[in-house]
Design an enzyme around this catalytic site. Structure first.
Site, PDB file in Angstrom:
ATOM      1  N   TRP A 194       0.578  -1.377  -0.268  1.00  0.00           N
ATOM      2  CA  TRP A 194       0.378   0.216  -0.052  1.00  0.00           C
ATOM      3  C   TRP A 194       1.039   1.195   0.188  1.00  0.00           C
ATOM      4  CZ3 TRP A 194      -1.831   3.033   5.328  1.00  0.00           C
ATOM      5  CH2 TRP A 194      -3.270   3.775   4.697  1.00  0.00           C
ATOM      6  N   ASP A 275      -1.573  -5.701   9.324  1.00  0.00           N
ATOM      7  CA  ASP A 275      -2.384  -4.550   8.839  1.00  0.00           C
ATOM      8  C   ASP A 275      -3.518  -5.206   8.388  1.00  0.00           C
ATOM      9  OD1 ASP A 275      -3.848  -2.585   7.498  1.00  0.00           O
ATOM     10  OD2 ASP A 275      -2.255  -1.577   6.209  1.00  0.00           O
ATOM     11  N   LYS A 311     -13.078  -0.003   5.171  1.00  0.00           N
ATOM     12  CA  LYS A 311     -14.000  -0.551   3.913  1.00  0.00           C
ATOM     13  C   LYS A 311     -15.120  -1.408   4.855  1.00  0.00           C
ATOM     14  CE  LYS A 311     -10.752   0.441   1.261  1.00  0.00           C
ATOM     15  NZ  LYS A 311      -9.566   1.561   2.257  1.00  0.00           N
TER      16      LYS A 311
END
Length: 466
Positions: A194, A275, A311
């Site tokens: 990311w 993560d 999300k």
């Protein structure tokens, strides 16, 4: 503020005649002075003088203290949305930012979130400050969602949980902990990863290096390279792992590969650092998407886990997440939590309350919790359908025999297309498909109706742009 000085030199004007704007403004903005004098103006290194016969004009400009600050480059992800908004072509697609869209390509607020907010309004809850560590009910709920309510690490109170500013803020808080209490320790991050991971560790002054992850030849996982790089890392390194739905590739290790990764990390006395940004959103199952984290915890390993609810609950703007540190004892967890709070206090004082109450309300209510799980399955299912349709469209339109099956092997909201930077630019410039330059597309921003158009763009860019 720039300042200006006008000087009119005249032999006819008496030396004593002068008018000061500063004196006359008395308390207003001091922008300069006008002098009617035969004296020579004081030298000013920033002054520029123009002479018009017997009249001279001198303009003095103070240099900004911020002259040395250069323009920052646009964010590679968020900048995509800005370019998309400026495009007037009706065919345009925004596949850059990872945010869920409906089949009509509109933002989606979960029904269960609206219900939770209505209940909060009915209760008349206040807006008082939260403690530094956040909302207690949220911290309990988020740790239990991650590890399972009956997990020994929960029962033995070995998890230090602090509410963070979504995933980014939680990662940043963990980075500050590493910098302060593990000086010189290195964080290994996947290549690619990311886009904000490197920024976070750079800003925290934590050294990092990369381990191999993506294999461009297979558009799959370079598992051997990953294992070799983790083995070669200095003992005691932090290994940053994506718990599920790897961003940007969508390529996850198999259960057997996760076991091998855990073996090597234990052998080298590394510290796993997860993560987890897509729990429940990748497969549609909260438990399945947490299996990698639970595997490491079951081995008795100490580890860090950053969480986000952007999300899976669509709480993008609420900035709600957490940092969890699993310790070998309850006493160690208490001390770690105290230091996380100490780090958070000067950083942001305490976290926002609204998103935390939404999560806590949903998880604590069986009916709302079941409704949330159903909506997660719906969102994950829509993305799976789009993924399947895109694969079918690519196979139908590309007659070269290229294998596009990697599209189906990837998971989550992203797909790594394997397109180069130049090919990705062609996608935008010619086809009005906005995406990051590493070839990542967000399938959450695609619908079934646009799959064939996207397939045309990909096939053209792959075969006709070198």
């Amino acid at each position: 503020m720039a300042s200006a000085m006008l000087s009119f030199a005249s032999a006819a004007a008496p030396a004593s005649a002068s008018l000061s704007v500063r004196e006359n403004l008395k308390g207003k903005a001091k922008i300069g002075s006008v002098n009617f004098s035969s004296s020579v103006p004081e030298r000013n290194p920033f002054a520029k003088t123009k002479h018009f016969g017997r009249v001279s004009m001198t303009v003095a400009v103070n240099a900004s203290r911020f002259e040395g600050i250069t323009m920052a480059p646009p964010d590679p992800i968020l900048g995509v949305s800005e370019a998309f908004k400026a495009d007037t072509d009706e065919r345009k697609l925004n596949l850059g930012v990872g945010a869920y869209r409906t089949e009509e390509l509109q933002p989606y607020v979960l029904k269960v979130v609206k219900k939770a907010e209505n209940l909060m309004l009915e209760r008349g809850e206040n807006k008082e400050y939260l403690p530094i560590e956040g909302l207690a009910a949220f911290n309990k709920a988020t740790a239990e969602l991650l590890f399972g309510a009956d997990n020994p690490v929960i029962k033995q109170q070995r998890v230090a949980t602090v509410q963070g500013l979504s995933g980014t803020g939680s990662l940043r808080l963990a980075a500050a902990l590493i910098e302060r209490y593990f000086p010189g320790a290195k964080v290994l991050i996947s290549s690619p990863t990311w886009g904000n991971h490197k920024n976070i560790f750079n800003d925290a002054r934590v050294p990092w290096s990369e381990y191999r992850y993506y294999d461009p030849k297979t558009v799959g996982l370079d598992f051997e390279g990953m294992i070799a790089d983790i083995k070669d890392a200095p003992a005691g390194s932090f290994i940053l792992l994506h718990g599920c739905a790897h961003n940007p590739t969508g390529i996850d290790p198999t259960p057997e590969q996760w076991e091998k990764i855990a073996d090597v990390i234990q052998e080298k006395n590394h510290i796993p650092f997860f993560d987890v940004a897509y729990q429940g959103f990748a497969s549609g199952s909260l438990d399945a998407d947490a299996s990698s984290v639970r595997l490491f915890a079951a081995r008795g390993m100490e580890l860090l886990v950053a969480q986000s609810y952007s999300k899976n609950l669509g709480l993008y703007a609420e900035r709600i997440g957490a940092i969890n540190v699993v310790c070998s004892s309850a006493d160690a967890a208490t001390r770690v939590k105290s230091q996380l709070k100490r780090l958070a206090r000067p950083m942001y004082s305490n976290p926002p309350v609204h998103g935390a109450k939404i999560v806590a309300s949903i998880v604590s209510d069986p009916a709302l919790f079941n409704e949330w799980k159903a909506e997660m399955e719906m969102m994950a299912g829509r993305i799976k359908n789009v993924r399947q349709k895109l694969y079918a469209s690519l196979c139908a339109k590309d007659k070269s025999g290229k294998d596009w099956s990697f599209i189906l092997k990837q998971i989550g909201m992203f797909s790594f297309t394997g397109l180069s930077k130049t090919q990705s630019e062609n996608m935008t410039n010619k086809w009005h498909v906005y995406m990051t330059k590493d070839g990542r597309i967000s399938l959450a921003g695609l619908n079934l109706a646009k799959c064939e158009y996207l397939a045309d763009a990909i096939v053209d860019s792959y075969h006709n742009v070198s």
